[in-house]
Design a protein around this motif. Structure first.
Motif, PDB file in Angstrom:
ATOM      1  N   ASP A 213      47.836  -4.550 -15.946  1.00  0.00           N
ATOM      2  CA  ASP A 213      48.223  -3.186 -16.278  1.00  0.00           C
ATOM      3  C   ASP A 213      47.046  -2.411 -16.867  1.00  0.00           C
ATOM      4  O   ASP A 213      46.229  -2.959 -17.609  1.00  0.00           O
ATOM      5  CB  ASP A 213      49.374  -3.191 -17.298  1.00  0.00           C
ATOM      6  N   GLY A 214      46.987  -1.131 -16.535  1.00  0.00           N
ATOM      7  CA  GLY A 214      46.017  -0.240 -17.156  1.00  0.00           C
ATOM      8  C   GLY A 214      44.597  -0.374 -16.663  1.00  0.00           C
ATOM      9  O   GLY A 214      43.677   0.191 -17.266  1.00  0.00           O
ATOM     10  N   GLY A 215      44.386  -1.107 -15.562  1.00  0.00           N
ATOM     11  CA  GLY A 215      43.034  -1.274 -15.045  1.00  0.00           C
ATOM     12  C   GLY A 215      42.639  -0.146 -14.113  1.00  0.00           C
ATOM     13  O   GLY A 215      43.367   0.834 -13.924  1.00  0.00           O
ATOM     14  N   MET A 216      41.471  -0.280 -13.507  1.00  0.00           N
ATOM     15  CA  MET A 216      40.971   0.754 -12.600  1.00  0.00           C
ATOM     16  C   MET A 216      41.904   0.965 -11.421  1.00  0.00           C
ATOM     17  O   MET A 216      42.130   2.099 -10.988  1.00  0.00           O
ATOM     18  CB  MET A 216      39.571   0.381 -12.101  1.00  0.00           C
ATOM     19  N   PHE A 217      42.451  -0.140 -10.895  1.00  0.00           N
ATOM     20  CA  PHE A 217      43.364  -0.018  -9.756  1.00  0.00           C
ATOM     21  C   PHE A 217      44.528   0.894 -10.108  1.00  0.00           C
ATOM     22  O   PHE A 217      44.861   1.820  -9.361  1.00  0.00           O
ATOM     23  CB  PHE A 217      43.876  -1.403  -9.349  1.00  0.00           C
ATOM     24  N   GLU A 218      45.157   0.639 -11.244  1.00  0.00           N
ATOM     25  CA  GLU A 218      46.330   1.435 -11.627  1.00  0.00           C
ATOM     26  C   GLU A 218      45.972   2.885 -11.904  1.00  0.00           C
ATOM     27  O   GLU A 218      46.770   3.783 -11.617  1.00  0.00           O
ATOM     28  CB  GLU A 218      47.019   0.812 -12.838  1.00  0.00           C
ATOM     29  N   ARG A 219      44.789   3.132 -12.451  1.00  0.00           N
ATOM     30  CA  ARG A 219      44.404   4.518 -12.727  1.00  0.00           C
ATOM     31  C   ARG A 219      44.357   5.326 -11.437  1.00  0.00           C
ATOM     32  O   ARG A 219      44.864   6.450 -11.368  1.00  0.00           O
ATOM     33  CB  ARG A 219      43.037   4.569 -13.427  1.00  0.00           C
ATOM     34  N   PHE A 220      43.740   4.775 -10.414  1.00  0.00           N
ATOM     35  CA  PHE A 220      43.652   5.488  -9.146  1.00  0.00           C
ATOM     36  C   PHE A 220      44.995   5.522  -8.422  1.00  0.00           C
ATOM     37  O   PHE A 220      45.334   6.519  -7.776  1.00  0.00           O
ATOM     38  CB  PHE A 220      42.589   4.842  -8.250  1.00  0.00           C
ATOM     39  N   ALA A 221      45.765   4.431  -8.537  1.00  0.00           N
ATOM     40  CA  ALA A 221      47.090   4.406  -7.909  1.00  0.00           C
ATOM     41  C   ALA A 221      47.984   5.475  -8.519  1.00  0.00           C
ATOM     42  O   ALA A 221      48.736   6.162  -7.819  1.00  0.00           O
ATOM     43  CB  ALA A 221      47.719   3.024  -8.057  1.00  0.00           C
ATOM     44  N   GLU A 222      47.921   5.644  -9.834  1.00  0.00           N
ATOM     45  CA  GLU A 222      48.725   6.658 -10.510  1.00  0.00           C
ATOM     46  C   GLU A 222      48.319   8.060 -10.071  1.00  0.00           C
ATOM     47  O   GLU A 222      49.173   8.956  -9.944  1.00  0.00           O
ATOM     48  CB  GLU A 222      48.571   6.506 -12.027  1.00  0.00           C
ATOM     49  N   HIS A 223      47.029   8.270  -9.869  1.00  0.00           N
ATOM     50  CA  HIS A 223      46.556   9.576  -9.382  1.00  0.00           C
ATOM     51  C   HIS A 223      47.197   9.898  -8.032  1.00  0.00           C
ATOM     52  O   HIS A 223      47.725  10.996  -7.831  1.00  0.00           O
ATOM     53  CB  HIS A 223      45.032   9.543  -9.256  1.00  0.00           C
ATOM     54  N   ALA A 224      47.162   8.931  -7.126  1.00  0.00           N
ATOM     55  CA  ALA A 224      47.731   9.156  -5.792  1.00  0.00           C
ATOM     56  C   ALA A 224      49.235   9.367  -5.865  1.00  0.00           C
ATOM     57  O   ALA A 224      49.792  10.220  -5.161  1.00  0.00           O
ATOM     58  CB  ALA A 224      47.404   7.967  -4.881  1.00  0.00           C
ATOM     59  N   GLU A 225      49.913   8.609  -6.717  1.00  0.00           N
ATOM     60  CA  GLU A 225      51.365   8.753  -6.855  1.00  0.00           C
ATOM     61  C   GLU A 225      51.743  10.117  -7.412  1.00  0.00           C
ATOM     62  O   GLU A 225      52.756  10.711  -7.016  1.00  0.00           O
ATOM     63  CB  GLU A 225      51.931   7.648  -7.754  1.00  0.00           C
ATOM     64  N   GLU A 226      50.929  10.624  -8.324  1.00  0.00           N
ATOM     65  CA  GLU A 226      51.201  11.945  -8.895  1.00  0.00           C
ATOM     66  C   GLU A 226      51.092  13.027  -7.819  1.00  0.00           C
ATOM     67  O   GLU A 226      51.945  13.924  -7.737  1.00  0.00           O
ATOM     68  CB  GLU A 226      50.220  12.236 -10.030  1.00  0.00           C
ATOM     69  N   LEU A 227      50.071  12.945  -6.980  1.00  0.00           N
ATOM     70  CA  LEU A 227      49.933  13.908  -5.889  1.00  0.00           C
ATOM     71  C   LEU A 227      51.088  13.776  -4.904  1.00  0.00           C
ATOM     72  O   LEU A 227      51.614  14.782  -4.410  1.00  0.00           O
ATOM     73  CB  LEU A 227      48.600  13.710  -5.163  1.00  0.00           C
ATOM     74  N   TRP A 228      51.482  12.553  -4.626  1.00  0.00           N
ATOM     75  CA  TRP A 228      52.596  12.316  -3.699  1.00  0.00           C
ATOM     76  C   TRP A 228      53.889  12.917  -4.249  1.00  0.00           C
ATOM     77  O   TRP A 228      54.664  13.535  -3.522  1.00  0.00           O
ATOM     78  CB  TRP A 228      52.768  10.825  -3.452  1.00  0.00           C
ATOM     79  N   GLY A 229      54.103  12.739  -5.527  1.00  0.00           N
ATOM     80  CA  GLY A 229      55.332  13.223  -6.154  1.00  0.00           C
ATOM     81  C   GLY A 229      55.502  14.724  -6.050  1.00  0.00           C
ATOM     82  O   GLY A 229      56.630  15.229  -5.998  1.00  0.00           O
ATOM     83  N   ARG A 230      54.390  15.463  -6.009  1.00  0.00           N
ATOM     84  CA  ARG A 230      54.463  16.918  -5.900  1.00  0.00           C
ATOM     85  C   ARG A 230      54.229  17.401  -4.467  1.00  0.00           C
ATOM     86  O   ARG A 230      54.227  18.607  -4.210  1.00  0.00           O
ATOM     87  CB  ARG A 230      53.441  17.567  -6.833  1.00  0.00           C
ATOM     88  N   GLY A 231      54.018  16.453  -3.561  1.00  0.00           N
ATOM     89  CA  GLY A 231      53.746  16.834  -2.180  1.00  0.00           C
ATOM     90  C   GLY A 231      54.951  17.390  -1.475  1.00  0.00           C
ATOM     91  O   GLY A 231      56.097  17.261  -1.935  1.00  0.00           O
ATOM     92  N   VAL A 232      54.725  18.039  -0.327  1.00  0.00           N
ATOM     93  CA  VAL A 232      55.797  18.629   0.468  1.00  0.00           C
ATOM     94  C   VAL A 232      55.859  17.911   1.818  1.00  0.00           C
ATOM     95  O   VAL A 232      54.831  17.528   2.386  1.00  0.00           O
ATOM     96  CB  VAL A 232      55.593  20.138   0.688  1.00  0.00           C
ATOM     97  N   GLN A 233      57.044  17.703   2.302  1.00  0.00           N
ATOM     98  CA  GLN A 233      57.219  16.953   3.540  1.00  0.00           C
ATOM     99  C   GLN A 233      56.533  17.648   4.715  1.00  0.00           C
ATOM    100  O   GLN A 233      56.605  18.866   4.856  1.00  0.00           O
ATOM    101  CB  GLN A 233      58.718  16.781   3.850  1.00  0.00           C
ATOM    102  N   VAL A 234      55.859  16.871   5.522  1.00  0.00           N
ATOM    103  CA  VAL A 234      55.241  17.410   6.721  1.00  0.00           C
ATOM    104  C   VAL A 234      56.340  17.878   7.661  1.00  0.00           C
ATOM    105  O   VAL A 234      57.254  17.120   7.978  1.00  0.00           O
ATOM    106  CB  VAL A 234      54.370  16.359   7.435  1.00  0.00           C
ATOM    107  N   PRO A 235      56.318  19.165   8.083  1.00  0.00           N
ATOM    108  CA  PRO A 235      57.385  19.655   8.953  1.00  0.00           C
ATOM    109  C   PRO A 235      57.383  18.960  10.304  1.00  0.00           C
ATOM    110  O   PRO A 235      56.336  18.563  10.809  1.00  0.00           O
ATOM    111  CB  PRO A 235      57.066  21.149   9.087  1.00  0.00           C
TER     112      PRO A 235
END
Length: 248
Positions: free
Chosen positions: A220-242
């Motif tokens: 927990d809390g390593g470099m992998f998770e830091r970058f994974a969390e970044h991607a998940e945050e962008l995904w969470g606010r993303g909009v579905q491809v029409p």
């Protein structure tokens, strides 16, 4: 030892250990001498420690969060295609392609479309996070890069391949939100279960000319998770491809 003109007995004398100890070093590649003995042996032989005991050097360097760094490449293009292929093929539960265009997967990874289909049908979650081809950040990036294969064209390549796959359970695609686009285009995160390949994009350079880090999760809390969390945050606010034919 031969290059240095030393016998086991002579090396033992230089280092201050027994001949039997030197013979044990020679007979067991996994045996790591004490740090002082390693240093004395390297001085006597005129070589770097990495040549004789690379494992000791690796373990000394990779401590704490740094142990999650499997490899680094000065250019994404320097990462062998076999690395990408193996990571895609061996992932079982999570494939997350959060590059801004993701277009190179379709040409660099053999049978990529078929693999995506097979993985999704086997229960692997497969996600593509793309930049909006009509977005302002995309237009700005195209001006900055000034290359023939434009950003929107590269995104279009991925969209075309995804459309060919058709509706597929387990396969999802989104555009990053307009407010997140600048953060998305600046950092690509590609996740394969507990491995990730990460590219921070430099200035005017296209993705393959930017550096790449290969990370593997160790806790927990390593470099992998830091970058994974970044991607998940962008995904969470993303909009579905029409879907094809719908307006974006």
């Amino acid at each position: 030892m031969e290059d240095a003109g030393l016998s086991p007995r002579q090396l033992a004398h230089r280092v201050g250990v027994s001949v039997k100890q030197v013979e044990r070093w020679l007979g067991d590649a996994d045996l790591t001498p004490h740090a002082r003995n390693r240093a004395d042996a390297c001085r006597a032989l005129g070589v770097d420690e990495e040549m004789l005991w690379p494992k000791a050097v690796q373990e000394r360097v990779k401590t704490g969060g740094d142990r999650e760094l499997v490899h680094s490449y000065p250019y994404r293009s320097a990462c062998p295609s076999t690395v990408w292929t193996e990571l895609v093929e061996t992932a079982e539960s999570e494939l997350f392609f959060a590059g801004y265009t993701n277009y190179f997967f379709w040409t660099q990874v053999p049978h990529f479309a078929a693999t995506v289909r097979r993985k999704a049908e086997a229960g692997c979650r497969v996600r593509f996070l793309l930049g909006d081809p009509d977005g302002e950040v995309t237009r700005q990036r195209e001006t900055i890069e000034d290359v023939a294969l434009s950003v929107s064209t590269r995104i279009g390549i991925t969209l075309e391949h995804l459309e060919r796959l058709g509706p597929l359970e387990g396969l999802e695609a989104r555009f990053s939100a307009p407010l997140d686009a600048i953060n998305h285009v600046s950092l690509s995160v590609f996740r394969f279960d507990h491995d990730a390949l990460v590219t921070p994009h430099l200035a005017r350079l296209v993705g393959h000319d930017s550096p790449l880090l290969h990370l593997r999760r160790h806790g927990d809390g390593g470099m992998f998770e830091r970058f994974a969390e970044h991607a998940e945050e962008l995904w969470g606010r993303g909009v579905q491809v029409p879907a094809s034919g719908e307006s974006s």
